[in-house]
Design a protein around this motif. Structure first.
Motif, PDB file in Angstrom:
ATOM      1  N   ALA A 188      -0.308  23.050 -12.029  1.00 38.15           N
ATOM      2  CA  ALA A 188      -1.703  22.823 -12.402  1.00 38.15           C
ATOM      3  C   ALA A 188      -2.056  23.607 -13.665  1.00 38.15           C
ATOM      4  O   ALA A 188      -2.758  23.100 -14.544  1.00 38.15           O
ATOM      5  CB  ALA A 188      -2.626  23.227 -11.254  1.00 38.15           C
ATOM      6  N   ALA A 189      -1.548  24.846 -13.761  1.00 36.70           N
ATOM      7  CA  ALA A 189      -1.812  25.664 -14.951  1.00 36.70           C
ATOM      8  C   ALA A 189      -1.171  25.023 -16.184  1.00 36.70           C
ATOM      9  O   ALA A 189      -1.779  24.975 -17.258  1.00 36.70           O
ATOM     10  CB  ALA A 189      -1.280  27.072 -14.738  1.00 36.70           C
ATOM     11  N   PHE A 190       0.055  24.537 -16.021  1.00 34.04           N
ATOM     12  CA  PHE A 190       0.755  23.880 -17.134  1.00 34.04           C
ATOM     13  C   PHE A 190      -0.016  22.647 -17.618  1.00 34.04           C
ATOM     14  O   PHE A 190      -0.198  22.454 -18.830  1.00 34.04           O
ATOM     15  CB  PHE A 190       2.163  23.484 -16.683  1.00 34.04           C
ATOM     16  CG  PHE A 190       2.856  22.514 -17.597  1.00 34.04           C
ATOM     17  CD1 PHE A 190       3.383  22.934 -18.809  1.00 34.04           C
ATOM     18  CD2 PHE A 190       2.958  21.169 -17.259  1.00 34.04           C
ATOM     19  CE1 PHE A 190       4.013  22.036 -19.659  1.00 34.04           C
ATOM     20  CE2 PHE A 190       3.585  20.272 -18.092  1.00 34.04           C
ATOM     21  CZ  PHE A 190       4.111  20.712 -19.305  1.00 34.04           C
ATOM     22  N   LYS A 191      -0.487  21.831 -16.688  1.00 31.87           N
ATOM     23  CA  LYS A 191      -1.221  20.619 -17.062  1.00 31.87           C
ATOM     24  C   LYS A 191      -2.540  20.969 -17.742  1.00 31.87           C
ATOM     25  O   LYS A 191      -2.963  20.280 -18.677  1.00 31.87           O
ATOM     26  CB  LYS A 191      -1.479  19.755 -15.821  1.00 31.87           C
ATOM     27  CG  LYS A 191      -0.222  19.077 -15.289  1.00 31.87           C
ATOM     28  CD  LYS A 191      -0.538  18.176 -14.110  1.00 31.87           C
ATOM     29  CE  LYS A 191       0.715  17.434 -13.642  1.00 31.87           C
ATOM     30  NZ  LYS A 191       0.425  16.543 -12.496  1.00 31.87           N
ATOM     31  N   ARG A 192      -3.169  22.038 -17.288  1.00 32.97           N
ATOM     32  CA  ARG A 192      -4.423  22.458 -17.913  1.00 32.97           C
ATOM     33  C   ARG A 192      -4.191  22.916 -19.355  1.00 32.97           C
ATOM     34  O   ARG A 192      -4.947  22.571 -20.261  1.00 32.97           O
ATOM     35  CB  ARG A 192      -5.058  23.582 -17.098  1.00 32.97           C
ATOM     36  CG  ARG A 192      -6.430  24.014 -17.633  1.00 32.97           C
ATOM     37  CD  ARG A 192      -7.060  25.099 -16.786  1.00 32.97           C
ATOM     38  NE  ARG A 192      -6.287  26.324 -16.823  1.00 32.97           N
ATOM     39  CZ  ARG A 192      -5.538  26.787 -15.836  1.00 32.97           C
ATOM     40  NH1 ARG A 192      -5.439  26.103 -14.708  1.00 32.97           N
ATOM     41  NH2 ARG A 192      -4.869  27.918 -15.953  1.00 32.97           N
TER      42      ARG A 192
END
Length: 285
Positions: A188-192
């Motif tokens: 999720a952090a990577f996609k953000r």
């Protein structure tokens, strides 16, 4: 078949490798999208424009129907007033006193004024009706032109999509499998990060002692921490996750500094002595 390892149990190095692999696949997908250029946006804009024009045409048709109904009702009221005026004028011939005469005259005057008001409103409605019909024709023409453009743009887009669809589907499938190896919180952090980056880069490697995303210099100690792969480190300027070039599979050629060659200087005295020795005649035996 060996059981897949829990993403949370992976080492930091393995997590970074998976993240960089996912970034590589996403970058390839982005390249395919770039091949399509602005066509998807142009198609969407044309579809939205056509939908807006069609809504406008529906509204115009409703307004035209209301105006036509208003004109019809007012013309009916005028005919009714004419009939009443004619009847009241006939009654004037048989009045018995001034009060009846004045009352009938007032009714006739009121009906005439009402007729004039209806005629004025009819004229205004007809002018508005003319404008609405012209607008309806213009919107219909615009819809026709935009549909022609939309068909051309869609044809071009479908052709490009057909050429790249197989490769894109393959990349998406691989990316989906890689995502399964990354723990949800990190994914999720990577996609953000990727969403907030203009170039779609969420993971970058160090290039020339700088962040590969924003190109700000990285302190030597932080570079060492990145090479150690003991923790996930993000750029303090752009927030991208950073990895070392070796993990990214990039060969970095470190230039070797050459030491300057020392040049020997021949002394003036030594040179003169050598010259004098060569000039001596050979001694007789």
């Amino acid at each position: 078949m060996a059981k897949a390892k829990d993403p949370a149990e992976l080492t930091v190095e393995e997590k970074l490798k998976n993240l960089y692999a996912l970034q590589t696949l996403n970058s390839e997908i982005d390249k395919i999208k770039t091949l399509r250029g602005e066509l998807p946006l142009e198609v969407q804009d044309l579809e939205d424009s056509i939908a807006g024009l069609e809504t406008r045409i529906d509204k115009i048709q409703t307004e035209i129907a209301d105006l036509e109904r208003e004109i019809s009702d007012r013309r009916g009221a005028i005919e009714s007033a004419k009939t009443s005026i004619q009847r009241f004028e006939e009654q004037l011939n048989g009045v018995r006193n001034n009060r009846e005469y004045d009352s009938l005259c007032k009714e006739i005057e009121y009906l005439k004024l009402d007729t004039e008001a209806h005629l004025k409103k009819i004229h205004e409605a007809e002018e508005a009706l003319k404008v609405q019909r012209e607008e309806q024709v213009r919107c219909a023409t615009d819809v026709k032109d935009r549909r022609t453009d939309l068909d051309i743009k869609k044809s071009e887009l479908d052709e490009i999509v057909a050429e790249t669809k197989a490769e894109e589907d393959k990349l998406r499938e691989r990316a989906k499998n890689v995502e399964l190896t990354i723990e949800p919180r990190l994914l999720a952090a990577f996609k953000r990060i990727r969403k907030n980056s203009r170039n779609g880069l969420g993971v970058v490697y160090v290039q020339r002692d700088a962040c590969g995303g924003c190109f700000n210099k990285i302190p030597p100690q932080r570079q060492l921490d990145i090479r150690m792969r003991k923790k996930i480190i993000v750029c303090e300027y752009c927030g991208r996750i950073m990895v070392d070039p070796e993990l990214a599979g990039v060969q970095v050629n470190t230039p070797v500094e050459e030491k300057p060659k020392r040049t020997r200087r021949t002394g003036t005295r030594k040179a003169a002595a050598a010259k004098a020795e060569a000039a001596k005649p050979e001694s007789a035996e």
